[in-house]
Design a protein around this motif. Structure first.
Motif, PDB file in Angstrom:
ATOM      1  N   ASN A  17       6.232 -36.086   8.418  1.00  0.00           N
ATOM      2  CA  ASN A  17       4.806 -35.775   8.504  1.00  0.00           C
ATOM      3  C   ASN A  17       4.529 -34.296   8.714  1.00  0.00           C
ATOM      4  OD1 ASN A  17       3.591 -38.372   8.174  1.00  0.00           O
ATOM      5  ND2 ASN A  17       4.398 -38.944  10.180  1.00  0.00           N
ATOM      6  N   THR A  18       5.394 -33.613   9.453  1.00  0.00           N
ATOM      7  CA  THR A  18       5.164 -32.179   9.665  1.00  0.00           C
ATOM      8  C   THR A  18       5.176 -31.425   8.343  1.00  0.00           C
ATOM      9  OG1 THR A  18       6.328 -32.394  11.783  1.00  0.00           O
ATOM     10  CG2 THR A  18       5.863 -30.168  11.003  1.00  0.00           C
ATOM     11  N   ARG A  19       6.148 -31.709   7.512  1.00  0.00           N
ATOM     12  CA  ARG A  19       6.242 -31.007   6.228  1.00  0.00           C
ATOM     13  C   ARG A  19       5.134 -31.436   5.282  1.00  0.00           C
ATOM     14  NH1 ARG A  19      12.155 -28.906   4.896  1.00  0.00           N
ATOM     15  NH2 ARG A  19      13.151 -29.203   6.906  1.00  0.00           N
ATOM     16  N   ALA A  20       4.740 -32.697   5.334  1.00  0.00           N
ATOM     17  CA  ALA A  20       3.664 -33.161   4.458  1.00  0.00           C
ATOM     18  C   ALA A  20       2.352 -32.464   4.797  1.00  0.00           C
ATOM     19  CB  ALA A  20       3.508 -34.676   4.576  1.00  0.00           C
ATOM     20  N   LEU A  21       2.068 -32.327   6.088  1.00  0.00           N
ATOM     21  CA  LEU A  21       0.839 -31.647   6.501  1.00  0.00           C
ATOM     22  C   LEU A  21       0.938 -30.140   6.239  1.00  0.00           C
ATOM     23  CD1 LEU A  21       0.236 -33.587   9.824  1.00  0.00           C
ATOM     24  CD2 LEU A  21      -1.219 -33.664   7.790  1.00  0.00           C
ATOM     25  N   ALA A  22       2.118 -29.577   6.438  1.00  0.00           N
ATOM     26  CA  ALA A  22       2.304 -28.154   6.155  1.00  0.00           C
ATOM     27  C   ALA A  22       2.083 -27.859   4.677  1.00  0.00           C
ATOM     28  CB  ALA A  22       3.696 -27.703   6.581  1.00  0.00           C
ATOM     29  N   LEU A 129       1.738 -21.881  15.644  1.00  0.00           N
ATOM     30  CA  LEU A 129       2.454 -23.129  15.881  1.00  0.00           C
ATOM     31  C   LEU A 129       1.731 -24.245  15.146  1.00  0.00           C
ATOM     32  CD1 LEU A 129       4.600 -24.850  17.369  1.00  0.00           C
ATOM     33  CD2 LEU A 129       2.937 -25.074  19.231  1.00  0.00           C
ATOM     34  N   PHE A 130       2.454 -24.951  14.310  1.00  0.00           N
ATOM     35  CA  PHE A 130       1.920 -26.065  13.518  1.00  0.00           C
ATOM     36  C   PHE A 130       2.801 -27.258  13.873  1.00  0.00           C
ATOM     37  CE2 PHE A 130       1.374 -28.641   9.732  1.00  0.00           C
ATOM     38  CZ  PHE A 130       0.058 -28.416   9.339  1.00  0.00           C
ATOM     39  N   ALA A 131       2.333 -28.101  14.800  1.00  0.00           N
ATOM     40  CA  ALA A 131       3.233 -29.081  15.400  1.00  0.00           C
ATOM     41  C   ALA A 131       2.656 -30.488  15.422  1.00  0.00           C
ATOM     42  CB  ALA A 131       3.585 -28.645  16.818  1.00  0.00           C
ATOM     43  N   GLU A 139      -0.041 -34.315  26.058  1.00  0.00           N
ATOM     44  CA  GLU A 139       0.403 -33.109  26.733  1.00  0.00           C
ATOM     45  C   GLU A 139       1.719 -32.564  26.185  1.00  0.00           C
ATOM     46  OE1 GLU A 139      -0.615 -35.850  28.165  1.00  0.00           O
ATOM     47  OE2 GLU A 139      -2.407 -35.267  29.270  1.00  0.00           O
ATOM     48  N   ASN A 140       2.482 -33.399  25.470  1.00  0.00           N
ATOM     49  CA  ASN A 140       3.758 -32.886  24.976  1.00  0.00           C
ATOM     50  C   ASN A 140       3.550 -31.707  24.025  1.00  0.00           C
ATOM     51  OD1 ASN A 140       2.823 -34.302  22.744  1.00  0.00           O
ATOM     52  ND2 ASN A 140       4.482 -35.798  22.724  1.00  0.00           N
ATOM     53  N   LEU A 141       2.477 -31.729  23.254  1.00  0.00           N
ATOM     54  CA  LEU A 141       2.193 -30.613  22.358  1.00  0.00           C
ATOM     55  C   LEU A 141       1.605 -29.433  23.121  1.00  0.00           C
ATOM     56  CD1 LEU A 141       0.787 -32.415  19.200  1.00  0.00           C
ATOM     57  CD2 LEU A 141       3.006 -31.340  19.494  1.00  0.00           C
ATOM     58  N   ASP A 142       0.857 -29.697  24.192  1.00  0.00           N
ATOM     59  CA  ASP A 142       0.322 -28.610  25.002  1.00  0.00           C
ATOM     60  C   ASP A 142       1.452 -27.788  25.616  1.00  0.00           C
ATOM     61  OD1 ASP A 142      -2.224 -29.470  24.433  1.00  0.00           O
ATOM     62  OD2 ASP A 142      -2.419 -30.657  26.261  1.00  0.00           O
ATOM     63  N   ILE A 143       2.500 -28.471  26.031  1.00  0.00           N
ATOM     64  CA  ILE A 143       3.656 -27.773  26.602  1.00  0.00           C
ATOM     65  C   ILE A 143       4.304 -26.889  25.545  1.00  0.00           C
ATOM     66  CG2 ILE A 143       5.978 -28.103  27.529  1.00  0.00           C
ATOM     67  CD1 ILE A 143       4.912 -30.663  28.871  1.00  0.00           C
ATOM     68  N   PHE A 164      -1.084 -31.798  16.220  1.00  0.00           N
ATOM     69  CA  PHE A 164      -1.381 -33.150  15.743  1.00  0.00           C
ATOM     70  C   PHE A 164      -0.765 -34.167  16.705  1.00  0.00           C
ATOM     71  CE2 PHE A 164      -1.232 -30.347  12.092  1.00  0.00           C
ATOM     72  CZ  PHE A 164      -2.299 -30.732  11.304  1.00  0.00           C
ATOM     73  N   PRO A 165      -1.445 -34.465  17.833  1.00  0.00           N
ATOM     74  CA  PRO A 165      -0.902 -35.457  18.761  1.00  0.00           C
ATOM     75  C   PRO A 165      -1.043 -36.870  18.188  1.00  0.00           C
ATOM     76  CG  PRO A 165      -3.067 -34.772  19.486  1.00  0.00           C
ATOM     77  CD  PRO A 165      -2.717 -33.904  18.301  1.00  0.00           C
ATOM     78  N   PHE A 166      -0.252 -37.785  18.692  1.00  0.00           N
ATOM     79  CA  PHE A 166      -0.314 -39.199  18.278  1.00  0.00           C
ATOM     80  C   PHE A 166      -0.167 -39.346  16.768  1.00  0.00           C
ATOM     81  CE2 PHE A 166      -3.475 -38.574  21.806  1.00  0.00           C
ATOM     82  CZ  PHE A 166      -2.618 -38.929  22.831  1.00  0.00           C
ATOM     83  N   CYS A 167       0.755 -38.590  16.198  1.00  0.00           N
ATOM     84  CA  CYS A 167       0.979 -38.625  14.749  1.00  0.00           C
ATOM     85  C   CYS A 167       1.959 -39.762  14.438  1.00  0.00           C
ATOM     86  CB  CYS A 167       1.530 -37.273  14.280  1.00  0.00           C
ATOM     87  SG  CYS A 167       1.496 -37.033  12.499  1.00  0.00           S
ATOM     88  N   HIS A 168       1.444 -40.989  14.502  1.00  0.00           N
ATOM     89  CA  HIS A 168       2.292 -42.177  14.402  1.00  0.00           C
ATOM     90  C   HIS A 168       2.409 -42.723  12.984  1.00  0.00           C
ATOM     91  CE1 HIS A 168       2.616 -42.406  18.730  1.00  0.00           C
ATOM     92  NE2 HIS A 168       1.306 -42.443  18.861  1.00  0.00           N
TER      93      HIS A 168
END
Length: 202
Positions: A17-22, A129-131, A139-143, A164-168
């Motif tokens: 998903n990270t690469r698809a959104l990027a 940061l594109f995460a 909060e994991n992305l906030d950290i 992108f939190p909760f990217c399930h």
């Protein structure tokens, strides 16, 4: 001279998903006349996993890692860009180990001066940061964002984050979600705006 952007892909999942959104963000940048290069970080060859703390980079007059491998070559390319986009999923409240190897080698792009002074060829360039996060905690992305905001401030790099939190979604399917897709395109627009405010090749 057009601006130069590089996406540093940290996910070992090449169709995730990270690469698809990027890819959506890069397509939007292209529409705005900004081409983006890509570096597949997990695919880089290395003789040592990460930094070996030899400090040769600090003892030499120039910048760059003295370990002659693919990681060092990738790091050497970074000052040639106007914006660095760290495109990565979150793994256990941080970046994947493959991404961390490159991050640690980026130590070779700074020099410490008297007091708290830091010199770097990255100064003035945009750090983004594109995460994505697939866990149950936003909060994991906030950290992760805080981990990058602090060095960006120390290096004098404008910082931009797109989280992108909760990217399930199943691997690669996040790009089909209208809200996530729009967020990726908005990130590209914000990045283009930051780049337009500064001269290329700075």
């Amino acid at each position: 001279m057009p601006h130069k952007v590089v996406f540093l892909h940290g996910s070992p999942r090449r169709r995730g998903n990270t690469r698809a959104l990027a890819a959506l963000a890069m397509a939007e940048l292209a529409k705005r006349g900004i081409a983006a290069d890509e570096i597949d970080v997990p695919g880089l060859a290395y003789t040592h996993p990460g930094c070996i703390a030899c400090f040769k980079c600090q003892q030499s007059p120039g910048y760059g890692c003295h370990v002659g491998d693919g990681l060092a070559e990738a790091v050497a390319r970074l000052p040639g860009y106007d914006a660095l986009v760290m495109a990565t999923p979150v793994y256990w409240f941080s970046a994947p180990a493959q991404m961390k190897m490159l991050i640690d080698r980026m130590f070779s792009l700074i020099k410490f001066g008297p007091g708290d002074a830091i010199a770097s060829p990255l100064r003035g360039k945009v750090l983004a940061l594109f995460a994505t996060g697939g866990g149950e905690e936003e909060e994991n992305l906030d950290i992760l964002a805080k981990q990058w905001r602090i060095p960006a401030e120390r290096l004098g790099m404008p910082f931009l984050s797109c989280l992108f939190p909760f990217c399930h979604f199943p691997p690669g399917e996040a790009a089909a979600d209208p809200e996530s897709a729009q967020q990726a395109r908005d990130f590209a627009g914000n990045l283009a705006g930051l780049l337009a405010a500064a001269p290329a090749g700075r």
